[in-house]
Design an enzyme around this catalytic site. Structure first.
Site, PDB file in Angstrom:
ATOM      1  N   ARG A 166      11.701  -6.734   4.474  1.00 23.03           N
ATOM      2  CA  ARG A 166      11.652  -5.277   4.728  1.00 23.03           C
ATOM      3  C   ARG A 166      12.200  -4.727   5.956  1.00 23.03           C
ATOM      4  O   ARG A 166      12.927  -3.978   6.193  1.00 23.03           O
ATOM      5  CB  ARG A 166      10.235  -4.695   4.669  1.00 23.03           C
ATOM      6  CG  ARG A 166       9.861  -3.468   4.879  1.00 23.03           C
ATOM      7  CD  ARG A 166       8.545  -3.021   4.671  1.00 23.03           C
ATOM      8  NE  ARG A 166       7.689  -3.383   5.713  1.00 23.03           N
ATOM      9  CZ  ARG A 166       6.253  -2.878   5.764  1.00 23.03           C
ATOM     10  NH1 ARG A 166       5.801  -2.517   4.544  1.00 23.03           N
ATOM     11  NH2 ARG A 166       5.332  -3.302   6.811  1.00 23.03           N
ATOM     12  N   ARG A 204      -0.263  -9.086  13.602  1.00 23.70           N
ATOM     13  CA  ARG A 204      -0.646  -8.000  12.647  1.00 23.70           C
ATOM     14  C   ARG A 204      -1.773  -8.618  11.794  1.00 23.70           C
ATOM     15  O   ARG A 204      -2.799  -8.112  11.328  1.00 23.70           O
ATOM     16  CB  ARG A 204       0.436  -7.285  11.934  1.00 23.70           C
ATOM     17  CG  ARG A 204       1.100  -6.282  13.148  1.00 23.70           C
ATOM     18  CD  ARG A 204       2.541  -5.659  12.458  1.00 23.70           C
ATOM     19  NE  ARG A 204       2.499  -5.039  11.280  1.00 23.70           N
ATOM     20  CZ  ARG A 204       3.427  -5.059  10.467  1.00 23.70           C
ATOM     21  NH1 ARG A 204       4.571  -5.666  10.983  1.00 23.70           N
ATOM     22  NH2 ARG A 204       3.535  -4.258   9.461  1.00 23.70           N
ATOM     23  N   ARG A 241      -9.150   0.853   9.464  1.00 23.64           N
ATOM     24  CA  ARG A 241      -8.796  -0.486   9.686  1.00 23.64           C
ATOM     25  C   ARG A 241      -9.913  -1.217  10.655  1.00 23.64           C
ATOM     26  O   ARG A 241      -9.631  -2.504  10.867  1.00 23.64           O
ATOM     27  CB  ARG A 241      -7.582  -0.500  10.496  1.00 23.64           C
ATOM     28  CG  ARG A 241      -6.246  -0.836   9.787  1.00 23.64           C
ATOM     29  CD  ARG A 241      -5.262  -0.644  10.563  1.00 23.64           C
ATOM     30  NE  ARG A 241      -4.014  -1.384  10.181  1.00 23.64           N
ATOM     31  CZ  ARG A 241      -2.733  -0.830   9.642  1.00 23.64           C
ATOM     32  NH1 ARG A 241      -2.812   0.498   9.516  1.00 23.64           N
ATOM     33  NH2 ARG A 241      -1.688  -1.588   9.549  1.00 23.64           N
ATOM     34  N   ARG A 249      11.769  -0.971  11.561  1.00 20.86           N
ATOM     35  CA  ARG A 249      10.445  -1.162  12.315  1.00 20.86           C
ATOM     36  C   ARG A 249      10.490  -2.253  13.171  1.00 20.86           C
ATOM     37  O   ARG A 249      10.567  -3.487  12.724  1.00 20.86           O
ATOM     38  CB  ARG A 249       9.342  -1.090  11.260  1.00 20.86           C
ATOM     39  CG  ARG A 249       8.916  -0.018  10.627  1.00 20.86           C
ATOM     40  CD  ARG A 249       7.940   0.119   9.452  1.00 20.86           C
ATOM     41  NE  ARG A 249       6.635  -0.889  10.093  1.00 20.86           N
ATOM     42  CZ  ARG A 249       5.363  -0.855   9.597  1.00 20.86           C
ATOM     43  NH1 ARG A 249       5.323  -0.209   8.368  1.00 20.86           N
ATOM     44  NH2 ARG A 249       4.447  -1.367   9.881  1.00 20.86           N
ATOM     45  N   LYS A 264       0.738  -1.180   0.127  1.00 22.99           N
ATOM     46  CA  LYS A 264       0.057   0.045   0.073  1.00 22.99           C
ATOM     47  C   LYS A 264       0.790   1.231   0.000  1.00 22.99           C
ATOM     48  O   LYS A 264       0.647   2.107  -0.834  1.00 22.99           O
ATOM     49  CB  LYS A 264      -1.073   0.032   1.070  1.00 22.99           C
ATOM     50  CG  LYS A 264      -1.828  -1.074   1.382  1.00 22.99           C
ATOM     51  CD  LYS A 264      -2.764  -1.204   2.455  1.00 22.99           C
ATOM     52  CE  LYS A 264      -1.941  -0.952   4.023  1.00 22.99           C
ATOM     53  NZ  LYS A 264      -1.611  -2.389   4.356  1.00 22.99           N
TER      54      LYS A 264
END
Ligand code: AMP
Length: 372
Positions: free
Chosen positions: A310, A328, A271, A316, A196
């Protein structure tokens, strides 16, 4: 759905189903209370707009009653300028009866005047007028209206039986005419790692839109150790969602900071269903709406690999540990995935295959963007 389009015009929600129910029930109780005991009234609905109101009203009316519908037809009279009004559909003998007219809306009172004229010829015992809506600012007559459900401002309304050029009668709430939206607002949707953020960065340039990523805003606040950042961090580090109230207020602030943009790409928001509802309401207040929700579809296993990859460079915390990533997804599957149905029910959900080269996926997304 808070804003709806009928033919060429936009309408925003004005009176909810719940409020309508209360108004109609209250009217039915008042009418009943004012009738002599054992009086059996004949209700007459003026078609077409009244059909839902009448159906709901008579079910709230506790007592015997009769029901009929009429249509007011106008045709050219014999002298050229004259318009003659005629009632179609009164078959009952109304002589000596208590006749109660049920109207959906009374504005200038011209129709009401015709109704009075016609029904007085029927030698009724009593004629009473009930209207669901009344527009006091444009009412020009002296004729009595016995019961008013709600006085409203003089703006065009649709829904709950009322139409605009034939459309809108089936909307369960009342909607009011509003200005055309000026923005293009798109929700970019998908599970964590679907791409996204990457795609939004490209598409915002291509379509001259403002990209709002709630995750990025939270991370910015964490970095700057703001109050919001401290609050959000405890949730984010575990891969849990930040509470709705906090997130919704933050999102509104971000939107309000950009009053002059051509539209937004929302990434990571909404969300939850309450976030989606809040977003619709917030945009509707501005006369804007969500044009479409585009869901990037990628399988979960592929995504876990992508996110771990990533995590090597993103810094992160929530990207670096498989358990947190799985959590998540769990949050996504239990709270967020339902939004597909939310937007499907508004006819705004578009599914796009999120597997492939970045350029390829941008192409697929652009095809949808161009349509919206
Ligand atoms: P993202 O960058 O979109 O993957 O978001 C990272 C984290 O930020 C999420 O796991 C949540 O903890 C938090 N977050 C971002 N957007 C929202 C939202 N709309 N509602 C609740 N939490 C959010």
């Amino acid at each position: 759905m808070e804003i709806t389009k009928l033919h060429d015009l936009y309408f925003k929600k004005y009176i909810t189903e719940q409020e309508l129910k209360t108004i109609v029930k209250e009217l039915a109780i008042q009418v009943k209370n004012d009738l002599p005991k054992d009086e059996v009234p004949i209700f007459i609905g003026i078609l077409n707009g009244c059909f839902i109101f009448v159906a709901d009203f008579v079910r709230e009316f506790k007592g015997d009653c009769e029901l009929s519908f009429v249509k007011l037809a106008s045709y050219e009279g014999t002298s050229s300028s004259e318009k003659v009004k005629e009632l179609i559909g009164v078959n009952e003998n109304l002589e000596g009866r208590t006749v109660i007219i049920l109207e959906d809306v009374i504005d200038t009172g011209n129709t009401l005047q015709d109704i009075y004229k016609i029904f007085n010829e029927h030698k009724v015992k009593e004629l009473k007028i009930v209207t669901l809506f009344f527009k006091p600012d444009v009412y020009k007559k002296e004729l009595p209206i016995h019961y008013v459900g709600k006085s409203i401002e003089d703006k065009f309304i649709v829904g709950y039986g009322l139409d605009y050029n034939g459309y809108g009668r089936n909307l369960p709430a009342i909607y009011q005419l509003t200005s055309s939206p000026k923005m293009k607002n798109i929700v970019l949707f998908g599970p964590p790692g679907a791409g996204k953020g990457t795609q939004a960065e490209i598409l915002k340039e291509k379509y001259n839109l403002k990209h709002i990523s709630t995750g990025d805003v939270f991370r910015y606040n964490i970095k700057n150790e703001t109050e919001l950042g401290v609050l959000a961090k405890s949730y984010m580090d575990k891969g849990d969602l930040v509470p709705d109230e906090v997130t919704i207020n933050m999102l509104k602030d971000e939107v309000n900071k950009n009053p002059d943009v051509k539209g937004f790409i929302f990434d990571g928001f909404p969300r939850t269903e309450s976030q989606a509802i809040a977003l619709d309401e917030f945009l509707a207040e501005k006369g804007e709406c969500i044009n479409g929700m585009i869901a990037l579809e990628v399988s979960e296993d592929l995504l876990v690999q992508r996110i771990l990859e990533r995590g090597k460079t993103s810094g992160r915390v929530d990207d670096q540990n498989e358990a947190k990533i799985r959590n998540r997804f769990n949050e996504y599957n239990t709270k967020t995935a339902v939004l597909k149905d939310f937007y499907k029910s508004q006819n705004k959900c578009y599914l796009v295959n999120g597997v492939g080269d970045i350029e390829e996926i941008t192409e697929r997304l652009s095809d949808v963007f161009d349509k919206l």
